[in-house]
Design an enzyme around this catalytic site. Sequence first.
Site, short mmCIF file in Angstrom:
data_model
loop_
_atom_site.label_atom_id
_atom_site.label_comp_id
_atom_site.label_asym_id
_atom_site.label_seq_id
_atom_site.Cartn_x
_atom_site.Cartn_y
_atom_site.Cartn_z
N LYS A 76 0.85 -1.19 0.00
CA LYS A 76 0.00 0.00 0.00
C LYS A 76 0.89 1.24 0.00
CE LYS A 76 -3.85 2.06 2.65
NZ LYS A 76 -4.69 1.94 3.88
N SER A 151 -9.68 2.02 2.88
CA SER A 151 -8.80 2.80 2.04
C SER A 151 -7.78 1.98 1.26
CB SER A 151 -8.04 3.82 2.89
OG SER A 151 -7.22 3.17 3.84
N SER A 175 -9.94 -0.62 6.95
CA SER A 175 -9.37 -0.47 5.61
C SER A 175 -8.66 -1.68 5.04
CB SER A 175 -8.39 0.70 5.58
OG SER A 175 -9.11 1.89 5.46
N1 GLN Z 1 -13.16 4.21 6.30
C1 GLN Z 1 -12.56 4.62 7.53
C2 GLN Z 1 -12.13 6.07 7.41
O1 GLN Z 1 -12.47 6.67 6.47
C3 GLN Z 1 -11.41 3.75 7.88
C4 GLN Z 1 -10.22 4.01 7.06
C5 GLN Z 1 -9.04 3.18 7.45
O2 GLN Z 1 -9.18 2.13 8.07
N2 GLN Z 1 -7.87 3.66 7.11
O3 GLN Z 1 -11.47 6.60 8.23
#
Ligand code: GLN
Length: 485
Positions: A76, A151, A175
């Site tokens: 990532k 994400s 995420s």
């Molecule tokens: N969707 C969640 C957010 O927008 C979690 C994102 C994540 O786990 N990095 O913060």
Amino acid sequence: MINAPLSELRRALDAREISAVELATLFLDRIDAANPALNAFITVDRDGALAAAREADARIAAGNAGPLTGIPLAHKDVFCTAGVLTSCGSKMLANFVSPYDAHVVALLKNAGTVMLGKTNMDEFAMGSSNENSHYGPAKNPWDSTRIPGGSSGGSAVAVAARLAPIATGTDTGGSVRQPAALTGVTGIKPTYGVCSRYGMVAYASSLDQAGAFGASAADCAALLSAMAGFDERDSTSLERPAEDYSRDLDKPLAGLRIGLPREFFGPGMADDVRAAVDAALAEYRKLGATTVDVSLPNAQLAIPAYYVIAPAEASSNLSRFDGVRYGHRAAEYGDLADMYEKSRAQGFGAEVKRRILVGTYVLSHGYYDAYYLKAQKLRRLIAEDFRAAFTQCDVIAGPTSPTTAWAIGEKSDDPVQMYLSDIYTIAVNLAGLPGLSHPAGFGAGGLPVGLQLIGDYFAEGRLLNAAHRFQQATDWHTRRPAAFA
Ligand code: GLN
């Protein structure tokens, strides 16, 4: 070879049926062919991959290969990689080449893995759909008009479309698990502190944790075993002996008590998700597990608590991006303050700005007690709920996401709808527990559904064991999207 599990890749490399260079080339060519349609990678590092593969081949020839030597993978783009762009999905870091490797990246490099490239993600890991990426959304290989989740969407897509056999991700509120569910792959987020955060661009430091994507629990176990480990450069890294997460994969599930939180099976879940989750639970019972009803009474407070705590930490973490030492700097400005303002205004996208504003607000004098302190108290209550539930069961199961993958654009103008899509994953991060998502069938339109397993602290091995036994009895995890089979 493209669809082979890691165990088969290992065997073929050791038997010299294929070289690491040939294997890397196979995946690099696949990326070249499919990435224009999927946008899973922000950076492809062909030269670096081939150099690493040549080194891996030398190690294999010398008899020094470890379990992952010569195995291609993707990181990532939140992980710093020496000499290779680390953009974090942001214009702010579109010119940032880190001088050092993240701890997780260094561990995997030393293990002899071959990094193919860096994957697409929501800017600074803020999002649930990958639409917040400065580089445009990654596409779901099951239906390219749909989001892959976020994400860590690019990593999930890379594994789902077999552009890489395994990939790293990070999980602050879901995420790793949510994109795994929406793309039909397996993903695990370990207990907070198991993987070092050193060199992982910080979003919400008390929640951020690295995780692993693979086609199966067995592949995730192999990857996680190489990522985990104490690192004194991260003050929240846990000093524990190294673990082989593959060790207990084959343990029978007889007697395993699976807790089903009634709050996870309420009206929010789509019918097609419910049907797949119910069928998966029936399969677990066939494998000898029993299911018990449990309750997480404060679970519905996880989203409001998270959307105070995470932005608060983000507003502090992101203050380092000021255009001075690294990152985007406005081309034209007046004085120093103007340079900061213009650089940040230009470098950050809308969602990141929204969270910086929210975070700054909840931390400001006069609001701290009402919001931030209150959210921290809720966080404690949520962790207590899990503690109580684990007196009645060994693992907790439920849906990973309330729906299957939605259409690109469907929720992008409605942040609250987007936030609600993380309803089942966020409490796990607030409590610091390990969570896994594995394929559990398909919903309407042939879109993948994920089942989430949540464990007590350090129960990663148990989650992987349960998922592995499930995967030995089912074949959902071997299905591939037709366009990328
Ligand atoms: N969707 C969640 C957010 O927008 C979690 C994102 C994540 O786990 N990095 O913060």
